[in-house]
Design a protein around this motif. Structure first.
Motif, mmCIF file in Angstrom:
data_model
loop_
_atom_site.group_PDB
_atom_site.id
_atom_site.type_symbol
_atom_site.label_atom_id
_atom_site.label_comp_id
_atom_site.label_asym_id
_atom_site.label_seq_id
_atom_site.Cartn_x
_atom_site.Cartn_y
_atom_site.Cartn_z
ATOM 1 N N THR A 14 135.696 -25.542 4.823
ATOM 2 C CA THR A 14 134.497 -26.242 5.294
ATOM 3 C C THR A 14 133.542 -25.264 5.960
ATOM 4 O O THR A 14 132.331 -25.274 5.707
ATOM 5 N N VAL A 15 134.078 -24.393 6.792
ATOM 6 C CA VAL A 15 133.251 -23.384 7.484
ATOM 7 C C VAL A 15 132.596 -22.453 6.466
ATOM 8 O O VAL A 15 131.391 -22.162 6.544
ATOM 9 N N MET A 16 133.376 -22.010 5.495
ATOM 10 C CA MET A 16 132.823 -21.090 4.480
ATOM 11 C C MET A 16 131.747 -21.773 3.636
ATOM 12 O O MET A 16 130.752 -21.161 3.279
ATOM 13 N N ARG A 17 131.957 -23.063 3.345
ATOM 14 C CA ARG A 17 130.954 -23.802 2.568
ATOM 15 C C ARG A 17 129.636 -23.915 3.347
ATOM 16 O O ARG A 17 128.555 -23.713 2.800
ATOM 17 N N ILE A 18 129.731 -24.194 4.651
ATOM 18 C CA ILE A 18 128.528 -24.280 5.493
ATOM 19 C C ILE A 18 127.838 -22.916 5.560
ATOM 20 O O ILE A 18 126.620 -22.815 5.435
ATOM 21 N N ARG A 19 128.625 -21.852 5.722
ATOM 22 C CA ARG A 19 128.077 -20.488 5.746
ATOM 23 C C ARG A 19 127.394 -20.152 4.417
ATOM 24 O O ARG A 19 126.274 -19.657 4.386
ATOM 25 N N ASP A 20 128.066 -20.465 3.305
ATOM 26 C CA ASP A 20 127.518 -20.154 1.980
ATOM 27 C C ASP A 20 126.273 -20.972 1.669
ATOM 28 O O ASP A 20 125.345 -20.477 1.037
ATOM 29 N N ASP A 21 126.264 -22.241 2.138
ATOM 30 C CA ASP A 21 125.077 -23.086 1.919
ATOM 31 C C ASP A 21 123.868 -22.495 2.631
ATOM 32 O O ASP A 21 122.756 -22.485 2.114
ATOM 33 N N GLU A 22 124.102 -21.958 3.830
ATOM 34 C CA GLU A 22 122.991 -21.348 4.580
ATOM 35 C C GLU A 22 122.496 -20.096 3.858
ATOM 36 O O GLU A 22 121.303 -19.851 3.774
ATOM 37 N N ASN A 23 123.430 -19.310 3.332
ATOM 38 C CA ASN A 23 123.048 -18.095 2.582
ATOM 39 C C ASN A 23 122.241 -18.428 1.348
ATOM 40 O O ASN A 23 121.263 -17.756 1.024
ATOM 41 N N LYS A 24 122.646 -19.513 0.638
ATOM 42 C CA LYS A 24 121.899 -19.926 -0.562
ATOM 43 C C LYS A 24 120.480 -20.345 -0.182
ATOM 44 O O LYS A 24 119.516 -20.019 -0.872
ATOM 45 N N SER A 25 120.383 -21.076 0.938
ATOM 46 C CA SER A 25 119.052 -21.535 1.386
ATOM 47 C C SER A 25 118.164 -20.348 1.714
ATOM 48 O O SER A 25 116.977 -20.315 1.395
ATOM 49 N N ALA A 26 118.742 -19.329 2.344
ATOM 50 C CA ALA A 26 117.969 -18.148 2.733
ATOM 51 C C ALA A 26 117.484 -17.390 1.496
ATOM 52 O O ALA A 26 116.363 -16.877 1.462
ATOM 53 N N ILE A 27 118.312 -17.370 0.445
ATOM 54 C CA ILE A 27 117.933 -16.652 -0.783
ATOM 55 C C ILE A 27 116.801 -17.353 -1.505
ATOM 56 O O ILE A 27 115.874 -16.723 -2.020
ATOM 57 N N THR A 28 116.815 -18.686 -1.521
ATOM 58 C CA THR A 28 115.781 -19.444 -2.261
ATOM 59 C C THR A 28 114.477 -19.560 -1.520
ATOM 60 O O THR A 28 113.468 -19.943 -2.101
ATOM 61 N N GLU A 29 114.463 -19.268 -0.251
ATOM 62 C CA GLU A 29 113.209 -19.408 0.519
ATOM 63 C C GLU A 29 112.274 -18.253 0.263
ATOM 64 O O GLU A 29 112.681 -17.164 -0.025
ATOM 65 N N ARG B 213 127.339 -28.578 12.089
ATOM 66 C CA ARG B 213 126.965 -27.527 11.135
ATOM 67 C C ARG B 213 126.105 -26.447 11.815
ATOM 68 O O ARG B 213 126.294 -25.255 11.585
ATOM 69 N N GLU B 214 125.190 -26.886 12.683
ATOM 70 C CA GLU B 214 124.361 -25.918 13.406
ATOM 71 C C GLU B 214 125.214 -25.075 14.343
ATOM 72 O O GLU B 214 125.019 -23.858 14.471
ATOM 73 N N GLY B 215 126.180 -25.706 15.013
ATOM 74 C CA GLY B 215 127.084 -24.991 15.918
ATOM 75 C C GLY B 215 127.944 -23.986 15.163
ATOM 76 O O GLY B 215 128.174 -22.858 15.638
ATOM 77 N N ILE B 216 128.423 -24.374 13.992
ATOM 78 C CA ILE B 216 129.236 -23.469 13.172
ATOM 79 C C ILE B 216 128.409 -22.260 12.743
ATOM 80 O O ILE B 216 128.857 -21.109 12.852
ATOM 81 N N ARG B 217 127.176 -22.508 12.293
ATOM 82 C CA ARG B 217 126.304 -21.390 11.878
ATOM 83 C C ARG B 217 126.027 -20.448 13.053
ATOM 84 O O ARG B 217 126.014 -19.231 12.898
#
Length: 198
Positions: free
Chosen positions: A183-198, A157-161
């Motif tokens: 799967t790649v898009m889900r990992i990308r979107d999960d990172e975006n969601k995390s960035a928004i909530t921080e 997941r870190e490598g994909i990001r």
């Protein structure tokens, strides 16, 4: 009155002969006989021969009745049996079950049996829901991860990001890691969601 008979066995090693004989020995002379070799777990409407029976009964005018040896020939569970009998009743077909003393399930007494079946079916559904919830709760309490196992490791997941951050396309990243684009898009979107909530 046109008499239909239906018999079912689960495997080709079995025969419907005894069921048909039992119907005939009770004094019924079916003009049309339908027979399935199929698991009892299959809903009645999905059984090839029973489906043909339903079509024929629906098209036929005049008095008609269906005779079966046992209640389970009409469906896989209480809810399926209930649905099947109601459908047959709507077409004007009586439903006789030898196992129940030749009770016509479309009669007043038969409808009482069906009401009981309906209550049993509802109870079966409630018990299944309770068991499922209890099992999920127990698994969570034991620290088990629910759902399908992840197809990627934390390192993947870190490598994909990292590749996506460097401008690599979703398709190329998916090919490189041997995963789907979703799967790649889900990992990308999960990172975006995390960035928004921080």
């Amino acid at each position: 009155m046109h008499t239909f008979a239906y018999a079912r066995v689960s495997t080709s090693a079995q025969t419907t002969e005894n069921q048909i004989r039992e119907i005939e020995e009770r004094g019924y002379a079916p003009q049309t006989v339908y027979q399935d070799t199929i698991s009892g777990k299959v809903p009645a409407k999905d059984r090839p021969e029973f489906s043909k029976l339903l079509d024929t009964v629906q098209r036929m005018k005049g008095d008609k009745r269906l005779v079966v040896s046992k209640l389970d020939r009409l469906g896989r569970d209480a809810a399926d049996i209930l649905h099947t009998v109601r459908h047959l009743e709507e077409t004007g077909c009586k439903v006789l079950v030898l196992q129940l003393g030749e009770l016509d399930l479309t009669s007043s007494a038969g409808k009482l049996i069906l009401s009981t079946l309906s209550a049993v079916a509802e109870m079966e559904r409630d018990i299944l829901i309770e068991r499922t919830c209890a099992g999920l709760s127990r698994a969570k309490h034991q620290g088990k991860t629910l759902g399908r196992p992840s197809v990627t490791s934390q390192a993947d997941r870190e490598g994909i990001r990292k590749l996506l951050d460097e401008g690599e396309s979703v398709a190329a990243t998916a090919r490189q890691f041997g995963v789907s684009r979703q799967t790649v898009m889900r990992i990308r979107d999960d990172e975006n969601k995390s960035a928004i909530t921080e």
